[in-house]
Design a protein around this motif. Sequence first.
Motif, PDB file in Angstrom:
ATOM      1  N   TYR A  78       3.119   9.728  -7.220  1.00 18.77           N
ATOM      2  CA  TYR A  78       3.074   9.261  -5.826  1.00 18.77           C
ATOM      3  C   TYR A  78       3.981  10.117  -4.944  1.00 18.77           C
ATOM      4  CZ  TYR A  78       3.946   6.366  -1.716  1.00 18.77           C
ATOM      5  OH  TYR A  78       4.081   5.923  -0.426  1.00 18.77           O
ATOM      6  N   SER A  79       5.094  10.584  -5.498  1.00 14.86           N
ATOM      7  CA  SER A  79       6.035  11.388  -4.699  1.00 14.86           C
ATOM      8  C   SER A  79       5.426  12.714  -4.276  1.00 14.86           C
ATOM      9  CB  SER A  79       7.320  11.645  -5.503  1.00 14.86           C
ATOM     10  OG  SER A  79       7.083  12.552  -6.567  1.00 14.86           O
ATOM     11  N   LYS A  80       4.335  13.140  -4.929  1.00 18.05           N
ATOM     12  CA  LYS A  80       3.670  14.396  -4.587  1.00 18.05           C
ATOM     13  C   LYS A  80       2.505  14.194  -3.621  1.00 18.05           C
ATOM     14  CE  LYS A  80       4.742  16.278  -9.174  1.00 18.05           C
ATOM     15  NZ  LYS A  80       4.168  16.794 -10.445  1.00 18.05           N
ATOM     16  N   SER A  81       2.279  12.962  -3.185  1.00 22.09           N
ATOM     17  CA  SER A  81       1.114  12.666  -2.353  1.00 22.09           C
ATOM     18  C   SER A  81       1.308  13.163  -0.933  1.00 22.09           C
ATOM     19  CB  SER A  81       0.848  11.156  -2.342  1.00 22.09           C
ATOM     20  OG  SER A  81       1.871  10.472  -1.643  1.00 22.09           O
ATOM     21  N   GLN A  82       0.192  13.196  -0.179  1.00 20.99           N
ATOM     22  CA  GLN A  82       0.221  13.671   1.198  1.00 20.99           C
ATOM     23  C   GLN A  82       0.872  12.681   2.153  1.00 20.99           C
ATOM     24  OE1 GLN A  82      -0.692  16.691   2.481  1.00 20.99           O
ATOM     25  NE2 GLN A  82      -0.829  17.304   0.348  1.00 20.99           N
ATOM     26  N   GLU A  83       1.053  11.427   1.723  1.00 22.66           N
ATOM     27  CA  GLU A  83       1.737  10.455   2.579  1.00 22.66           C
ATOM     28  C   GLU A  83       3.195  10.841   2.765  1.00 22.66           C
ATOM     29  OE1 GLU A  83       1.215   6.612   0.917  1.00 22.66           O
ATOM     30  OE2 GLU A  83      -0.871   6.430   1.553  1.00 22.66           O
ATOM     31  N   LEU A  84       3.752  11.494   1.772  1.00 25.23           N
ATOM     32  CA  LEU A  84       5.124  11.997   1.827  1.00 25.23           C
ATOM     33  C   LEU A  84       5.046  13.510   1.978  1.00 25.23           C
ATOM     34  CD1 LEU A  84       6.400   9.902  -1.202  1.00 25.23           C
ATOM     35  CD2 LEU A  84       6.560   9.265   1.189  1.00 25.23           C
ATOM     36  N   ASN A  85       6.171  14.177   1.740  1.00 21.36           N
ATOM     37  CA  ASN A  85       6.197  15.648   1.715  1.00 21.36           C
ATOM     38  C   ASN A  85       5.590  16.268   2.967  1.00 21.36           C
ATOM     39  OD1 ASN A  85       7.230  15.803  -1.102  1.00 21.36           O
ATOM     40  ND2 ASN A  85       5.246  14.897  -1.563  1.00 21.36           N
ATOM     41  N   LYS A  86       5.923  15.718   4.104  1.00 18.03           N
ATOM     42  CA  LYS A  86       5.456  16.297   5.354  1.00 18.03           C
ATOM     43  C   LYS A  86       6.271  15.731   6.501  1.00 18.03           C
ATOM     44  CE  LYS A  86       1.847  12.854   6.293  1.00 18.03           C
ATOM     45  NZ  LYS A  86       0.409  12.661   6.588  1.00 18.03           N
ATOM     46  N   PHE A  87       6.184  16.408   7.644  1.00 19.86           N
ATOM     47  CA  PHE A  87       6.759  15.868   8.865  1.00 19.86           C
ATOM     48  C   PHE A  87       5.891  14.688   9.301  1.00 19.86           C
ATOM     49  CE2 PHE A  87       7.824  20.398   8.878  1.00 19.86           C
ATOM     50  CZ  PHE A  87       9.203  20.322   8.973  1.00 19.86           C
ATOM     51  N   GLY A  88       6.530  13.646   9.766  1.00 16.23           N
ATOM     52  CA  GLY A  88       5.779  12.450  10.121  1.00 16.23           C
ATOM     53  C   GLY A  88       5.350  11.660   8.906  1.00 16.23           C
ATOM     54  N   GLY A  89       5.872  12.028   7.725  1.00 19.05           N
ATOM     55  CA  GLY A  89       5.542  11.297   6.505  1.00 19.05           C
ATOM     56  C   GLY A  89       6.130   9.899   6.537  1.00 19.05           C
ATOM     57  N   ARG A  90       5.487   9.007   5.818  1.00 20.98           N
ATOM     58  CA  ARG A  90       5.939   7.612   5.800  1.00 20.98           C
ATOM     59  C   ARG A  90       5.973   7.102   4.369  1.00 20.98           C
ATOM     60  NH1 ARG A  90       2.428   2.562   8.024  1.00 20.98           N
ATOM     61  NH2 ARG A  90       3.797   0.880   7.343  1.00 20.98           N
ATOM     62  N   PHE A  91       7.135   6.633   3.950  1.00 16.37           N
ATOM     63  CA  PHE A  91       7.270   5.979   2.658  1.00 16.37           C
ATOM     64  C   PHE A  91       6.851   4.524   2.825  1.00 16.37           C
ATOM     65  CE2 PHE A  91       9.841   3.176  -0.005  1.00 16.37           C
ATOM     66  CZ  PHE A  91       9.494   3.628  -1.272  1.00 16.37           C
ATOM     67  N   LYS A  92       5.817   4.127   2.075  1.00 23.29           N
ATOM     68  CA  LYS A  92       5.261   2.776   2.202  1.00 23.29           C
ATOM     69  C   LYS A  92       5.715   1.933   1.017  1.00 23.29           C
ATOM     70  CE  LYS A  92       1.294   4.632   4.712  1.00 23.29           C
ATOM     71  NZ  LYS A  92      -0.167   4.857   4.739  1.00 23.29           N
ATOM     72  N   TYR A  93       6.611   1.008   1.312  1.00 20.31           N
ATOM     73  CA  TYR A  93       7.265   0.212   0.275  1.00 20.31           C
ATOM     74  C   TYR A  93       6.268  -0.621  -0.515  1.00 20.31           C
ATOM     75  CZ  TYR A  93      10.502  -3.186  -1.790  1.00 20.31           C
ATOM     76  OH  TYR A  93      11.201  -3.982  -2.660  1.00 20.31           O
ATOM     77  N   SER A  94       5.320  -1.256   0.173  1.00 21.84           N
ATOM     78  CA  SER A  94       4.373  -2.142  -0.507  1.00 21.84           C
ATOM     79  C   SER A  94       3.520  -1.372  -1.509  1.00 21.84           C
ATOM     80  CB  SER A  94       3.480  -2.861   0.512  1.00 21.84           C
ATOM     81  OG  SER A  94       2.725  -1.926   1.258  1.00 21.84           O
ATOM     82  N   LYS A  95       3.183  -0.126  -1.178  1.00 21.64           N
ATOM     83  CA  LYS A  95       2.390   0.686  -2.103  1.00 21.64           C
ATOM     84  C   LYS A  95       3.164   0.986  -3.383  1.00 21.64           C
ATOM     85  CE  LYS A  95      -1.145   3.087   0.521  1.00 21.64           C
ATOM     86  NZ  LYS A  95      -1.801   4.385   0.764  1.00 21.64           N
ATOM     87  N   VAL A  96       4.461   1.242  -3.240  1.00 19.18           N
ATOM     88  CA  VAL A  96       5.260   1.619  -4.402  1.00 19.18           C
ATOM     89  C   VAL A  96       5.447   0.437  -5.348  1.00 19.18           C
ATOM     90  CG1 VAL A  96       7.529   2.407  -5.164  1.00 19.18           C
ATOM     91  CG2 VAL A  96       6.430   3.497  -3.220  1.00 19.18           C
ATOM     92  N   ILE A  97       5.767  -0.728  -4.816  1.00 29.02           N
ATOM     93  CA  ILE A  97       5.968  -1.875  -5.706  1.00 29.02           C
ATOM     94  C   ILE A  97       4.646  -2.294  -6.356  1.00 29.02           C
ATOM     95  CG2 ILE A  97       8.024  -2.682  -4.508  1.00 29.02           C
ATOM     96  CD1 ILE A  97       6.357  -4.780  -3.117  1.00 29.02           C
ATOM     97  N   SER A  98       3.536  -2.137  -5.632  1.00 28.30           N
ATOM     98  CA  SER A  98       2.225  -2.422  -6.228  1.00 28.30           C
ATOM     99  C   SER A  98       1.891  -1.393  -7.293  1.00 28.30           C
ATOM    100  CB  SER A  98       1.136  -2.424  -5.154  1.00 28.30           C
ATOM    101  OG  SER A  98       1.361  -3.436  -4.203  1.00 28.30           O
ATOM    102  N   LEU A  99       2.268  -0.135  -7.031  1.00 27.93           N
ATOM    103  CA  LEU A  99       2.036   0.935  -7.998  1.00 27.93           C
ATOM    104  C   LEU A  99       2.779   0.658  -9.298  1.00 27.93           C
ATOM    105  CD1 LEU A  99       0.984   3.857  -8.618  1.00 27.93           C
ATOM    106  CD2 LEU A  99       3.149   4.670  -7.675  1.00 27.93           C
TER     107      LEU A  99
END
Length: 707
Positions: A424-445
């Motif tokens: 998940y840490s390598k996904s396009q949601e992160l690793n970019k400007f304007g990236g957003r860490f989504k807490y609910s996705k991580v705990i569900s993951l």
Amino acid sequence: MALTQFTNLNFEDIKTSIKDYIRQSSDFSGHDFEGSNLSVIINLLAYNSYITAYNTNMVANESFIDSATLRENVVSLARNIGYVPRSRRAAKAKVLCNISGFSSTTSTITFQPGVFANSPLSDTNFIFSIPEKVIFSSAGGESVGTVDIFQGQYLEKSWTVDESQANQRYVIPNNGVDTSTLRVKIKESDASSTATEYTLVNNIAGIKSTSNIYLIQETTDEKYELLFGDGIFGNKLSTGNIIESSYIVTNGKDGNGASFFEFTGTIVDDQNTVITDFSPNLQVLTKASDGDSIETVESIKNYAPRNYSAQNRAVTANDYEAILPAIYPNIESVSAYGGEELNPPQFGRVFIAAKPRNGLFLANSTKKQLLRSLKNYSVAGIVPEFVNLKYLFVELDSFVYYNTNFVGDIENLKSDIVNAVTQYSKSQELNKFGGRFKYSKVISLIDGVNTAITSNITTVKIRRNLIANVNVFSQYELCYDNEFYYSNPSYNIKSTGFSVSGVVGTVYMADQVVSGSKIGNLFLFQQTNTESIKIISTKFGTVDYEKGEIIINTVNITSTVQADNVIEIEAIPLSNDVLARKELYLQLDVGNSTFSTLEDSISSGANVSGTRFNPKSSYSNGAKVRGALITSTGESLLVGYVNGVPYYGEYHTMADGTLMTGAEHSESSQPISSSPTTSTTSTTSTTPSTSTSSTSSTSSYSSSSGY
């Protein structure tokens, strides 16, 4: 009797619709379709309708760039709006080449285009080539100069123009071509001894009927086609002309990191005679980097519409975000924002932060080159300016509960959790400007890694790394751009250890909330043992919890516990969803996160009543420092006060008796007073004293280092 319209692609729904249609006929009103041979015909009709509906839906999807999935269709749609996807990029290295031992009468030597050197890397031998001739001057049988070499095989392809052939095309037959190494020349005929070099352009603005230009476009199977002028825009080719092209076919990012090269090229002298007797020596100035794969479908979908909206001019911040990757393909992510968004505003400026694909930061030389390139797109009155990329790290502390009845190896379960979060840490949601860490996705993951996992309690921390200007008096500013959580009166902010001038031992920084406000004061302290601390300074800096901003007053940091002069400073975000704004680049740091597996005794049946079940806290731990604790018991001599802050470091005396900071006088020396301008308290306790008044340094920020 019309067949009922349906849009569902489910096979059973289609089958039911056909049955309902047939039952409307009196001949089949009471017919048992499941028990008759007619059911076979109905199944065939349903399958045919299903496949037809699916194909129709896919054809419609492939007609729009947002929903298309096949690369050829996405590329074709992007071509309609003038976008050419980025080709594979060869890893590039710079070497200092010293050739000696040849004839002393030779005035120049020429490296022929083609193979230049071999390089062993990861048990693989990579070929490095040059796309065109490189000429060195020589004297006394020796020649020295620098050469840019590209990973890959040098190839050539030629065509003869024949206007009698309808729709004649000039397609390069190889995959993996780096179009930046493409060279095209035109000869009048096969008998001609000279050729005219043509220039690649990406638009027809300013092109005349006599311009020697060509364009390229991606075709099927990731190959490229050459396009020439029609006599109106660009010079038109005629029958008998010979098109000569040369290019490098590369392995892309696989060549990155090559740092040893063995010369295997061909050299000719000023008489065009191949030199065979010489001694080569290659010294690596810049190891191979910037190699990359062909642009992905997702990237094309993202940048093609943006590039079209920019129309080859940079007016808005979005225009800069679209144009910059086009002129420098090695950019992985870019953020641009107008100066009017700053406080105080800086009108007429656009600030740009960029992350390269194979590295952490853009080199200063690259930034200057990009600013020069952007002048061709910028409008008058708008000044682009690069700002340093800043990394915002997200760290997790996760306690994962599992049912022992469904787990064989606990270590395998923990490894699966770490692997899932790493992915998940390598996904396009992160690793970019304007990236957003989504807490609910991580705990569900985490919960979904294994059916044995019953729940998890995961807390979030954010971190910035401060790069200390060692042995230099400096001020520092760290912006997190996420509101801090500060329910505790102190130690909401924590740091790793470092040393400052005049203080013996390792010191740390933490915060003390100013009562009734959204700000706090930073204090400097030492840990004398696991329980007690010694306050060194209560005016070490300030914290703005609402802005997510830390300012450190003037200090001379002499060393850090972490390598590379890094001080890690962590905070707890008010929201578990973390956003990277402006020049912040978001990364989930799995290496500094912790994952602990705990037995769920209730689910396993070992303690159904829950009397022995102790859930972990959903809040951060009570540690006062980040990382390993280093205690200090040394005494430090108080020299005086600088801007109200206690000073323990080296000093010198001026002719008028004034004490100044530093062993010798310099421009950065500051006066030392015998008493503080504001009261400063030093005590030994677990809570620092605080004051509602704030004191700011009179000097301007001399540093805002951090990443």
